[in-house]
Design a protein around this motif. Structure first.
Motif, PDB file in Angstrom:
ATOM      1  N   VAL A  15       0.845  -1.208   0.000  1.00  0.00           N
ATOM      2  CA  VAL A  15       0.000   0.000   0.000  1.00  0.00           C
ATOM      3  C   VAL A  15       0.873   1.248   0.000  1.00  0.00           C
ATOM      4  N   ILE A  16       1.934   1.242   0.784  1.00  0.00           N
ATOM      5  CA  ILE A  16       2.830   2.408   0.837  1.00  0.00           C
ATOM      6  C   ILE A  16       3.507   2.635  -0.511  1.00  0.00           C
ATOM      7  N   ILE A  17       4.023   1.579  -1.123  1.00  0.00           N
ATOM      8  CA  ILE A  17       4.706   1.717  -2.416  1.00  0.00           C
ATOM      9  C   ILE A  17       3.746   2.190  -3.502  1.00  0.00           C
ATOM     10  N   ILE A  18       2.553   1.628  -3.533  1.00  0.00           N
ATOM     11  CA  ILE A  18       1.562   2.030  -4.544  1.00  0.00           C
ATOM     12  C   ILE A  18       1.138   3.479  -4.343  1.00  0.00           C
ATOM     13  N   SER A  19       0.928   3.895  -3.095  1.00  0.00           N
ATOM     14  CA  SER A  19       0.494   5.272  -2.859  1.00  0.00           C
ATOM     15  C   SER A  19       1.585   6.273  -3.230  1.00  0.00           C
ATOM     16  N   ILE A  20       2.843   5.931  -2.977  1.00  0.00           N
ATOM     17  CA  ILE A  20       3.939   6.819  -3.375  1.00  0.00           C
ATOM     18  C   ILE A  20       4.034   6.903  -4.895  1.00  0.00           C
ATOM     19  N   ALA A  21       3.871   5.774  -5.565  1.00  0.00           N
ATOM     20  CA  ALA A  21       3.926   5.773  -7.032  1.00  0.00           C
ATOM     21  C   ALA A  21       2.781   6.590  -7.627  1.00  0.00           C
ATOM     22  N   PHE A  23       1.228   9.083  -6.165  1.00  0.00           N
ATOM     23  CA  PHE A  23       1.488  10.490  -5.860  1.00  0.00           C
ATOM     24  C   PHE A  23       2.524  11.078  -6.818  1.00  0.00           C
ATOM     25  N   ILE A  24       3.588  10.329  -7.096  1.00  0.00           N
ATOM     26  CA  ILE A  24       4.608  10.817  -8.031  1.00  0.00           C
ATOM     27  C   ILE A  24       4.023  10.961  -9.435  1.00  0.00           C
ATOM     28  N   ALA A  25       3.197  10.009  -9.845  1.00  0.00           N
ATOM     29  CA  ALA A  25       2.556  10.105 -11.156  1.00  0.00           C
ATOM     30  C   ALA A  25       1.614  11.306 -11.219  1.00  0.00           C
ATOM     31  N   PHE A  26       0.886  11.558 -10.145  1.00  0.00           N
ATOM     32  CA  PHE A  26      -0.014  12.716 -10.078  1.00  0.00           C
ATOM     33  C   PHE A  26       0.764  14.016 -10.218  1.00  0.00           C
ATOM     34  N   LEU A  27       1.869  14.124  -9.474  1.00  0.00           N
ATOM     35  CA  LEU A  27       2.688  15.332  -9.567  1.00  0.00           C
ATOM     36  C   LEU A  27       3.284  15.499 -10.957  1.00  0.00           C
ATOM     37  N   PHE A  36      -1.194  24.087 -11.606  1.00  0.00           N
ATOM     38  CA  PHE A  36      -0.876  24.309 -10.210  1.00  0.00           C
ATOM     39  C   PHE A  36      -1.207  23.055  -9.410  1.00  0.00           C
ATOM     40  N   VAL A  37      -0.281  22.636  -8.569  1.00  0.00           N
ATOM     41  CA  VAL A  37      -0.509  21.474  -7.708  1.00  0.00           C
ATOM     42  C   VAL A  37      -1.054  21.986  -6.382  1.00  0.00           C
ATOM     43  N   PRO A  38      -2.262  21.583  -5.998  1.00  0.00           N
ATOM     44  CA  PRO A  38      -2.830  22.063  -4.736  1.00  0.00           C
ATOM     45  C   PRO A  38      -1.982  21.649  -3.534  1.00  0.00           C
ATOM     46  N   LEU A  39      -1.964  22.499  -2.529  1.00  0.00           N
ATOM     47  CA  LEU A  39      -1.150  22.222  -1.356  1.00  0.00           C
ATOM     48  C   LEU A  39      -1.678  21.040  -0.555  1.00  0.00           C
ATOM     49  N   PHE A  40      -2.975  20.796  -0.626  1.00  0.00           N
ATOM     50  CA  PHE A  40      -3.564  19.700   0.149  1.00  0.00           C
ATOM     51  C   PHE A  40      -3.411  18.344  -0.541  1.00  0.00           C
ATOM     52  N   ALA A  41      -2.786  18.298  -1.695  1.00  0.00           N
ATOM     53  CA  ALA A  41      -2.632  17.038  -2.431  1.00  0.00           C
ATOM     54  C   ALA A  41      -1.798  16.034  -1.636  1.00  0.00           C
ATOM     55  N   GLY A  42      -0.745  16.500  -0.988  1.00  0.00           N
ATOM     56  CA  GLY A  42       0.078  15.610  -0.178  1.00  0.00           C
ATOM     57  C   GLY A  42      -0.678  15.032   1.001  1.00  0.00           C
ATOM     58  N   VAL A  43      -1.514  15.857   1.609  1.00  0.00           N
ATOM     59  CA  VAL A  43      -2.314  15.385   2.739  1.00  0.00           C
ATOM     60  C   VAL A  43      -3.322  14.347   2.268  1.00  0.00           C
ATOM     61  N   LEU A  44      -3.925  14.585   1.122  1.00  0.00           N
ATOM     62  CA  LEU A  44      -4.903  13.649   0.587  1.00  0.00           C
ATOM     63  C   LEU A  44      -4.256  12.313   0.255  1.00  0.00           C
ATOM     64  N   PHE A  45      -3.080  12.368  -0.360  1.00  0.00           N
ATOM     65  CA  PHE A  45      -2.401  11.131  -0.723  1.00  0.00           C
ATOM     66  C   PHE A  45      -1.763  10.447   0.490  1.00  0.00           C
ATOM     67  N   ALA A  46      -1.678  11.106   1.615  1.00  0.00           N
ATOM     68  CA  ALA A  46      -1.189  10.467   2.839  1.00  0.00           C
ATOM     69  C   ALA A  46      -2.341   9.947   3.689  1.00  0.00           C
ATOM     70  N   LEU A  47      -3.485  10.604   3.608  1.00  0.00           N
ATOM     71  CA  LEU A  47      -4.627  10.228   4.443  1.00  0.00           C
ATOM     72  C   LEU A  47      -5.275   8.925   3.979  1.00  0.00           C
ATOM     73  N   ILE A  48      -5.430   8.763   2.696  1.00  0.00           N
ATOM     74  CA  ILE A  48      -6.088   7.559   2.171  1.00  0.00           C
ATOM     75  C   ILE A  48      -5.293   6.287   2.500  1.00  0.00           C
ATOM     76  N   PRO A  49      -3.964   6.246   2.267  1.00  0.00           N
ATOM     77  CA  PRO A  49      -3.227   5.036   2.677  1.00  0.00           C
ATOM     78  C   PRO A  49      -3.229   4.824   4.189  1.00  0.00           C
TER      79      PRO A  49
END
Length: 66
Positions: A15-21, A23-27, A36-49
């Protein structure tokens, strides 16, 4: 170490590896389109995993007596 705990560890790492991948693809997609990349994107991609991992490790199904 029992088999159940080993499965939980492997699923957690997966789950951690997939979520990081993802997130990197999203960025990469956002930045390649000069968007523009929203500031809350990192929080969203950390909260779901975090919720998924919590559900994996704290799977306490209890029967309620009615």
């Amino acid at each position: 170490m029992n088999s159940r705990k080993l499965n939980k560890i492997l699923i957690t790492v997966l789950v951690i590896i997939i979520s990081i991948a993802i997130f990197i693809a999203f960025l990469y997609i956002k930045m390649s389109n000069d968007k523009f990349v929203p500031l809350f994107a990192g929080v969203l991609f950390a909260l779901i995993p975090a919720v998924i991992i919590n559900a994996i490790w704290n799977n306490k199904s209890q029967k309620k007596d009615i």
